[in-house]
Structure formats: structure tokens, C-alpha cells
Design a protein around this motif. Sequence first.
Motif, mmCIF file in Angstrom:
data_model
loop_
_atom_site.group_PDB
_atom_site.id
_atom_site.type_symbol
_atom_site.label_atom_id
_atom_site.label_comp_id
_atom_site.label_asym_id
_atom_site.label_seq_id
_atom_site.Cartn_x
_atom_site.Cartn_y
_atom_site.Cartn_z
ATOM 1 N N PRO A 49 0.829 -1.204 0.000
ATOM 2 C CA PRO A 49 0.000 0.000 0.000
ATOM 3 C C PRO A 49 0.864 1.255 0.000
ATOM 4 C CG PRO A 49 -0.810 -1.571 1.623
ATOM 5 C CD PRO A 49 0.499 -2.104 1.133
ATOM 6 N N GLY A 50 0.401 2.277 -0.707
ATOM 7 C CA GLY A 50 1.109 3.565 -0.696
ATOM 8 C C GLY A 50 2.017 3.789 -1.886
ATOM 9 N N ILE A 51 2.483 2.709 -2.533
ATOM 10 C CA ILE A 51 3.317 2.868 -3.733
ATOM 11 C C ILE A 51 2.434 3.329 -4.891
ATOM 12 C CG2 ILE A 51 4.741 1.646 -5.428
ATOM 13 C CD1 ILE A 51 5.598 -0.254 -3.364
ATOM 14 N N PRO A 52 2.846 4.379 -5.630
ATOM 15 C CA PRO A 52 2.034 4.770 -6.797
ATOM 16 C C PRO A 52 1.972 3.637 -7.833
ATOM 17 C CG PRO A 52 3.670 6.458 -6.268
ATOM 18 C CD PRO A 52 3.999 5.256 -5.430
ATOM 19 N N GLU A 53 0.827 3.534 -8.486
ATOM 20 C CA GLU A 53 0.677 2.536 -9.556
ATOM 21 C C GLU A 53 1.807 2.646 -10.573
ATOM 22 O OE1 GLU A 53 -4.255 2.496 -9.684
ATOM 23 O OE2 GLU A 53 -3.099 3.605 -11.168
ATOM 24 N N LEU A 54 2.193 3.897 -10.882
ATOM 25 C CA LEU A 54 3.251 4.127 -11.867
ATOM 26 C C LEU A 54 4.562 3.452 -11.479
ATOM 27 C CD1 LEU A 54 3.033 7.840 -13.029
ATOM 28 C CD2 LEU A 54 3.219 5.821 -14.477
ATOM 29 N N VAL A 110 -1.957 -1.060 -14.631
ATOM 30 C CA VAL A 110 -1.897 -1.237 -13.177
ATOM 31 C C VAL A 110 -3.066 -0.430 -12.637
ATOM 32 C CG1 VAL A 110 -0.558 -0.887 -11.068
ATOM 33 C CG2 VAL A 110 0.630 -1.444 -13.200
ATOM 34 N N ALA A 111 -4.123 -1.114 -12.244
ATOM 35 C CA ALA A 111 -5.359 -0.417 -11.877
ATOM 36 C C ALA A 111 -5.802 -0.904 -10.511
ATOM 37 C CB ALA A 111 -6.440 -0.677 -12.924
ATOM 38 N N SER A 112 -5.791 -0.009 -9.527
ATOM 39 C CA SER A 112 -6.058 -0.418 -8.145
ATOM 40 C C SER A 112 -7.326 0.228 -7.618
ATOM 41 C CB SER A 112 -4.868 -0.051 -7.267
ATOM 42 O OG SER A 112 -4.722 1.354 -7.206
ATOM 43 N N GLY A 113 -7.907 -0.408 -6.599
ATOM 44 C CA GLY A 113 -9.110 0.130 -5.962
ATOM 45 C C GLY A 113 -10.227 0.282 -6.979
ATOM 46 N N PRO A 151 -4.028 1.255 -2.614
ATOM 47 C CA PRO A 151 -4.817 1.413 -1.379
ATOM 48 C C PRO A 151 -4.415 0.365 -0.334
ATOM 49 C CG PRO A 151 -6.082 0.224 -3.011
ATOM 50 C CD PRO A 151 -4.772 0.585 -3.678
ATOM 51 N N ARG A 152 -4.849 0.591 0.907
ATOM 52 C CA ARG A 152 -4.619 -0.415 1.972
ATOM 53 C C ARG A 152 -5.479 -1.644 1.706
ATOM 54 N NH1 ARG A 152 -1.540 0.375 5.636
ATOM 55 N NH2 ARG A 152 -0.688 2.432 6.037
ATOM 56 N N ARG A 153 -6.626 -1.395 1.068
ATOM 57 C CA ARG A 153 -7.601 -2.466 0.894
ATOM 58 C C ARG A 153 -8.239 -2.338 -0.469
ATOM 59 N NH1 ARG A 153 -12.185 -3.430 1.004
ATOM 60 N NH2 ARG A 153 -12.819 -5.575 1.419
ATOM 61 N N GLY A 154 -8.216 -3.396 -1.250
ATOM 62 C CA GLY A 154 -8.917 -3.354 -2.534
ATOM 63 C C GLY A 154 -8.231 -4.207 -3.580
ATOM 64 N N PHE A 155 -8.931 -4.368 -4.698
ATOM 65 C CA PHE A 155 -8.375 -5.147 -5.800
ATOM 66 C C PHE A 155 -7.268 -4.362 -6.504
ATOM 67 C CE2 PHE A 155 -12.484 -7.545 -5.788
ATOM 68 C CZ PHE A 155 -11.944 -8.819 -5.729
ATOM 69 N N THR A 183 -2.913 -11.372 -17.321
ATOM 70 C CA THR A 183 -3.546 -10.523 -16.312
ATOM 71 C C THR A 183 -3.724 -11.323 -15.035
ATOM 72 O OG1 THR A 183 -4.845 -9.472 -18.062
ATOM 73 C CG2 THR A 183 -5.520 -9.029 -15.801
ATOM 74 N N ARG A 184 -3.402 -10.700 -13.926
ATOM 75 C CA ARG A 184 -3.775 -11.239 -12.631
ATOM 76 C C ARG A 184 -4.388 -10.110 -11.818
ATOM 77 N NH1 ARG A 184 -3.279 -15.258 -14.934
ATOM 78 N NH2 ARG A 184 -2.197 -17.172 -14.359
ATOM 79 N N THR A 185 -5.406 -10.453 -11.040
ATOM 80 C CA THR A 185 -6.005 -9.492 -10.111
ATOM 81 C C THR A 185 -5.741 -10.021 -8.709
ATOM 82 O OG1 THR A 185 -7.713 -8.955 -11.729
ATOM 83 C CG2 THR A 185 -8.135 -8.324 -9.440
ATOM 84 N N VAL A 186 -5.086 -9.210 -7.892
ATOM 85 C CA VAL A 186 -4.786 -9.635 -6.519
ATOM 86 C C VAL A 186 -5.559 -8.716 -5.564
ATOM 87 C CG1 VAL A 186 -2.503 -10.494 -7.160
ATOM 88 C CG2 VAL A 186 -2.746 -8.145 -6.313
ATOM 89 N N PHE A 187 -5.539 -9.043 -4.275
ATOM 90 C CA PHE A 187 -6.257 -8.223 -3.301
ATOM 91 C C PHE A 187 -5.280 -7.713 -2.252
ATOM 92 C CE2 PHE A 187 -9.319 -6.697 -0.326
ATOM 93 C CZ PHE A 187 -10.418 -6.353 -1.115
ATOM 94 N N LEU A 188 -5.335 -6.412 -2.020
ATOM 95 C CA LEU A 188 -4.552 -5.820 -0.937
ATOM 96 C C LEU A 188 -5.449 -5.815 0.292
ATOM 97 C CD1 LEU A 188 -3.204 -2.933 -3.135
ATOM 98 C CD2 LEU A 188 -1.729 -4.542 -1.933
#
Lengths: 357, 357
Positions: free
Chosen positions: B160-165, B189-192, B208-212, B229-234
Motif C-alpha cells: 500500500p502507498g506505492i504509486p501505480e506508476l 496497473v489499476a487499483s481500488g 490502497p490499503r484495501r482493494g483489488f 492478467t492477474r487481479t490480486v487483493f490488498l
Amino acid sequence: MGALRRKLSRAGLSGLLVTHLPDVCYLCGFTGSSAALAVTRRAARLFTDGRYAIQANEEVKAARVQIGSSSPAVAAVQWLAAQPGVETAGYDPTRTTVAELANWRAALPARLRRSFLSALPAPFVELLRCVKDQDELALMAEAAHLGCRLFDHILKFIRPGIPELEVAAELEHRARLLGAEGMSFETIVASGARSALPHGRATEQPLPRRGFLTLDFGIILKGYCSDMTRTVFLGKPKPGERHAYQSVLEAQQAAVAAVTAGISCGEVDEAARSVLRRQRLAEAFTHSTGHGVGLEIHELPRVGAGQATRLAAGMVITIEPGIYLPGRYGVRIEDMVTVTRNGGEVLTHSPKALIEL
Amino acid sequence: MGALRRKLSRAGLSGLLVTHLPDVCYLCGFTGSSAALAVTRRAARLFTDGRYAIQANEEVKAARVQIGSSSPAVAAVQWLAAQPGVETAGYDPTRTTVAELANWRAALPARLRRSFLSALPAPFVELLRCVKDQDELALMAEAAHLGCRLFDHILKFIRPGIPELEVAAELEHRARLLGAEGMSFETIVASGARSALPHGRATEQPLPRRGFLTLDFGIILKGYCSDMTRTVFLGKPKPGERHAYQSVLEAQQAAVAAVTAGISCGEVDEAARSVLRRQRLAEAFTHSTGHGVGLEIHELPRVGAGQATRLAAGMVITIEPGIYLPGRYGVRIEDMVTVTRNGGEVLTHSPKALIEL
């Protein structure tokens, strides 16, 4: 969109179909990979598919968004044909395939098939795009500046024995960390005899102890491309190598000095080419002097031998003469230059005197 | 080139003009950015410009190289028209612009203008390309494997906290260091809530702290593209989020299980779509199930609803269903799959059970 509508009126067109994605982005801001924009004198509508529903609603300005499941261009053509007062719609024959045109025609009512779609005689949106406004010029200066920072950075990284690929990797990684959306073309890192390849992609080849190294790279920042080339020397150049470098530098500076609104692209090219001709290096200069740059890495105008197009204030072009001696070495030096009313403003500030590393 | 000539014979064609660069590369190995290939039943000639003189001579197999200063395609058309026994030359209307065709015709002698160039009724080279030979399949397996190694690597980098870029930058940098020539498309790289954008480019947004978090990326290795493609959960997913993920996973596995030579692309798509329909998620699945991949990131066949094309052994396709809930989240899971006579071989070995980070 205002300038486009004025241009439509002047051309006597009641409708325009825009399918080239950089043109679509320029006119309405949409950056997705599947879209068509239909413009009439009164309305504009952006067609895309379900993958881009959210993005289109966030991005698109000055046009309504319509999501569909069929081809966006077919939907746009059908919408144009249904608009009152639209008798004919222009399309860009340089950006439309023979098969697309046949599909669009087949989707029209029979009575409109022959007459409704009309090939534009010249690039319509691209000619608007090649003269940048103040906001665009500010973005392009920023993109060029980012390129210069990358060059500064990579100079500290370069040493004999590192594979060319690692130089490219470092450059591209730093570009991303500095905010670039990506590279505007495949990074060229060509060392030693490979510098004689004008388009030498980075390979596993380690940088030599002695020889030229050409770096040609660009980044994309907020949609706009940068483009720059520097050739440096690893070790100590011999007099012949130094002379070759100085000849290209002189040619590059002569072409930059020639840039001004009103001059033809062919004259700018000739300014560089004549310097190399005097040095008996004209045959080693195997490409054009430059090209327009903006939302695409290669845009109008072409800055090549015999090109009659005249530069206009607000155009941004590259000036990049080079010489290539197969099996020996090559040198290329490239800046981005904004055309102004009284000359040219160089956007690429990195030094051009030969750097020895 | 042998398979191409047999196909030419069967189609009753005496000449072929190839201008789409991946087709040119496939047939003769040339990787430059300006080229046209002319093929007759007896000879083949690659036309390019001076920038690529050295590279063409190094790369081109099974064709003679001719360097010129005019358009390579115009030179190729003129050469074809001058070959004895060549009465007509096929061109690909899906890869030829209306303007190009007009230019080529204008460069022909008047008596040949109407009849010499003939639109191919179906993609000629691309249909050859979509069935890969053993060497190509080995390269594609290698490219897919490199993608999986990148996924392993990036899992350790994500927090969490690292920019997607920065996630995209790290992924792309590591890809280069592992030998990739570049990325096969803009890394997603698409979060939340941004995971609900099927094509969400990496932004400055911190993870985010929490989200796909959806990662969709591909590399180019020796010219061949990978795509995964993989979708993980934070953090810890809620039951609804877990259910959404499981639904997509089930749809993806159903489509993979459906892959086999002889089945239609529409049936493979339906295998995924029917699972999501049962979960009342069909409307959230806004795109096709997959596409062919090879020298280009998107090739034939299209694996979408209603597509009648039948899979053949040696095709490599993606299977990538996804669901997108605007403002909330999205999930997509994608593998590359080689079609075999009795099923499909998954080339993407990274785990698909939901990863919680």
C-alpha cells in the motif's frame, strides 16, 4: 473543436468522421484504443465500446459519448447519415483502410452508399494538430526537458562493459519514475560499429572501451512525445572520428539556424545537407533532416529534401542529421525545435559538444 | 515462404504485395519500420530505405533486398508489374489505406491501373501467422514464462502507498533486465475503484490499503508478444469481493477447458459468458473473452460472442474474462493458451487462486 468547425465550413463539409486515434484525442480528449468521433456543424459524438464507458465519460470534452457493441466507426457513420442537414461526411483516406471504407459504405442505406462518404483531399485534423497552441507548447517543452534530465542521468550510468539493453532499461525505468507514461518509440542504444545503424535497437552487446555510442529516445508526457538524440564517445576519439562528429554538429546547427516561420522544409533540410556535402559526407546522410512531433512521434511536416511545405509558428519539429559509415561508426544529433515568427526555439537543452566518457 | 507460395497457387495469384510490417517480418525476418515485400511464385524481394541497408542485409532471409529512396510499397508494386508472368498482385485491403492504394495505382503504367492490384478476400498472411510452428510455440512459451517471472517479482514489490506508476516502472525495468525487447502494450496497473477500468493505465495513485489490484502486461521476446492478467487483493476481501473473484475465475477456467481444435471461438466465449450469466454478472463482462497473440499483441482469431472461426492446433489465444463494477471494483484473469488437437495447453503458469497481499 472551434477551429475544426471553421475549417469544415470553409471546406463546404457538413460532416466529418475522425477515426485516427491521435486525431480523436486531439479533438475531444479521449485516450482509449477504440473510438470514432463524428462531427457536424452543430454536434459532436464520440463512439466507443463498453470497456471504455467510465474512461470516456471522465475524459471526453466537447462531444457526447455513445457506448455501443458494434464497430465505433460504423456507428459513427450511421449517426452522421441520420443527422438532418448532413449530406456528406469527409473521411481521411490516409487513415482509412480499403476494407474499412467498404464496411462503412455497406452499413449505409443504399441511396447513400456512393455519395455520402467523401475522401478529404488533405489531412484535415493533422494539419490543425501540427500547429500547437500555448498549452501544447508548454507540455512539449516539459516533455523535452524530461528527456534532457534522462540524458543527464544516463551519462552517469554509462561505462564500458554494460550491455546496451541495460542502458535502455535504466533510461526507461528512470523515465517512468520521473512521470513519463511510457517511451514514444523503441529506445535506440547503438554502440561501436552498431552506431552505423540509424535505428539500432539496444542489444545484449556490451558497451565498448572505445567508440561512439548513439542514444535516441523519447518519452510520452500527458500524451505528448519528446524525441532527442545524442552521440557520445567512450574513450578518446581519433581525429577522423572527431571530424565526423564536428561535421554532423555543424550540419545540425545550420539546420536549426535555418528554422523560421515561412521557410520551406526542403530549405531546412538543405541547410544540413549542404554542410555534409561540403565534407563529402552527403552519401552517408541516408535519411531526412527531421519531422513534426506532438501527440505522435512522427507527425507533419516532413523535413526532407525537396519538401515544399512551409514552416509556421507553433510547429514543433526535430532536427536530426546523421552520418552512417557501415562497419565503422555513425553519428546523429537531434533536438526538438519550436518554430517561431522570427526563428526557432530549441527545446532540447542538453549539450552538443562531443562528450568523452 | 513455402506455405505462402502454395497458398498463392491455390488462390490462383501470380503476385503478392505485403506491406503490414508484422507480416513482412513473419515472411522474411526483417524488423525495420519501413518496408514492403513483393512475392511471386519464383522470387521475393524486400524493399526498404537507406536507413535500414545494413540491418536488412543482416536480417532478411528468403528474399533479395533492394534499397531505394522512394516509397518501398510503390517500388514493390512497380517491381511486381515488371515481372514476367505476373498478371495480378494481391494486396490486403485491411492493411492498405485508401490513399496508399491510389498512390500505388498511379505509379503503374496506365494499362495496368485498373486490373493489376486485386484486394485479397481474406487476410492472407495473417491466417498463416495465426497457426504457429514449433519454433514459434517455443518462443511464445518462453515469452509467457518471462511474464510469469515478472509477476512473481512484482508481488514482492507491491505494498500500500506505492504509486501505480512505480509498480509499472519496476515491472518494465525488470522485463528489460530479463531480456525483453520491450512491453507488448501499455502496462495496466489499476487499483481500488480504478480496477473497474478494463484498460486502466498506471497513474500516480498510490495503492490502497484495501482493494483489488489488476495487473495486465506483456513483454516482447525475439519479436513475440506475451499477455497476462492477474487481479490480486490488498488486505482482506469481503465475501462479495471474494465471490466476484471466484465467479471470474470459474468463467476463465470454463473457457480454458473449452479450448480445443475444431471448436468455434464463439463457443469458447460462451463457456466463460454463461458462467457469469448464471451469477447475474453477464452485463459486467463488457468485452470479448480473448484474442490471438503472436508477432502482434492482437491477432486473429477473435474469441468473442458469435465468432464462427474454428480454433486450429497451433493457434495461441488469450482467455481473459473480466467483470467491471463502475465506482466499486473490477476483476480480470488472463492466460495464454496454445490450442492442441485434444485441448489447450496453458502457457501462463502463475497461480490463479486469489492472492491476498
